[in-house]
Design an enzyme around this catalytic site. Structure first.
Site, PDB file in Angstrom:
ATOM      1  N   LYS A 120       0.828  -1.206   0.000  1.00 37.19           N
ATOM      2  CA  LYS A 120       0.000   0.000   0.000  1.00 37.19           C
ATOM      3  C   LYS A 120       0.866   1.261   0.000  1.00 37.19           C
ATOM      4  O   LYS A 120       0.660   2.179  -0.793  1.00 37.19           O
ATOM      5  CB  LYS A 120      -0.952  -0.013   1.208  1.00 37.19           C
ATOM      6  CG  LYS A 120      -1.819   1.218   1.322  1.00 37.19           C
ATOM      7  CD  LYS A 120      -1.209   2.173   2.324  1.00 37.19           C
ATOM      8  CE  LYS A 120      -1.945   3.499   2.308  1.00 37.19           C
ATOM      9  NZ  LYS A 120      -1.337   4.422   3.282  1.00 37.19           N
ATOM     10  N   ASP A 138      -6.154   1.313   0.606  1.00 37.96           N
ATOM     11  CA  ASP A 138      -6.093   1.495   2.050  1.00 37.96           C
ATOM     12  C   ASP A 138      -7.442   1.111   2.653  1.00 37.96           C
ATOM     13  O   ASP A 138      -8.303   0.560   1.977  1.00 37.96           O
ATOM     14  CB  ASP A 138      -5.753   2.947   2.379  1.00 37.96           C
ATOM     15  CG  ASP A 138      -6.893   3.858   1.979  1.00 37.96           C
ATOM     16  OD1 ASP A 138      -7.699   3.452   1.130  1.00 37.96           O
ATOM     17  OD2 ASP A 138      -6.988   4.962   2.514  1.00 37.96           O
TER      18      ASP A 138
END
Length: 212
Positions: A120, A138
DNA sequence: ATCCCGAGGG
DNA sequence: CCCTCTGGAT
């Protein structure tokens, strides 16, 4: 959900979010990297509060490394998970200096080799700093993918792959920030503001209240 | 699967 | 009080 619906969703999000950029304060790619590491399970507002002081005193890998773990913790101890983040950031600074000439690398492999940097965070850097058409999934985007029905998936990686495949190419560069900002301010985790949502009629969420 | 872990919101 | 916030390492 079909391709026309996806395009219409992004078209409306782009209209309602004129400036789809990160809200993390940063004046360099290095500062962005530190801020994104700190942002795990924390709010941008809280991160900015800490980094405003930190970057005033230390804005390079060399300067942050010189603080040491304890010195760095003094700046970031208002942020959750701060002890682990401090260790990771110090180690990351060391690697940036030793392996990358003090610069933030622009490849996924090199980024993910840094402590505290997973898929991420690497995607955020690749997209925000280097302009790659990737979508960092996220907590917000994972929630929206499943709630709206734009990219349902059991894991963040599954949602990312569906989004990458199905997002109209013209919206790929900004998709990450369009979705995250929509998630932060409208499609919130707890009480989504469906009454003021611009994509309400295209959303598959079943618990929407009456239109306002 | 579990741990890390502070602040703000509802 | 409980939930959530731009997750990652073990």
């Amino acid at each position: 959900m079909n391709a026309d619906q996806r395009r219409e969703i992004f078209r409306r999000l782009a209209l309602s979010i004129p400036d789809p950029r990160t809200e993390l304060n940063h004046a360099s790619t290095f500062e962005l990297l530190v801020a994104v590491i700190l942002s795990a399970q924390a709010t941008d507002k809280g991160v900015n509060l800490a980094t405003n002081r930190l970057f005033a005193d230390a804005s390079s890998p060399q300067a942050v490394l010189a603080l040491g773990v304890t010195g760095l913790e003094a700046y970031i101890n208002s942020i959750g998970l701060y002890h682990g983040k401090a260790k990771h950031i110090i180690e990351t600074c060391r690697l940036l200096i030793d392996r990358h000439g003090g610069q933030v690398p622009d490849s996924r492999a090199a980024l993910e080799a840094l402590p505290g940097v997973g898929r991420k965070t690497a995607n955020v850097i690749l997209n925000t700093a280097f302009g790659h058409p990737v979508i960092a999934v996220d907590t917000h985007i994972f929630r929206l993918g499943n709630r709206i029905g734009i990219a349902p998936g059991k894991t963040p990686l599954a949602v990312e792959q569906k989004l990458t495949k199905s997002t109209p190419p013209e919206y790929l560069p900004d998709a990450h920030h369009l979705l995250i900002l929509h998630g932060r301010y409208v499609c919130t985790a707890r009480a989504p503001k469906c009454g003021t949502c611009v994509i309400r009629d295209l959303c598959e969420y079943k618990s929407k209240g009456p239109a306002t």
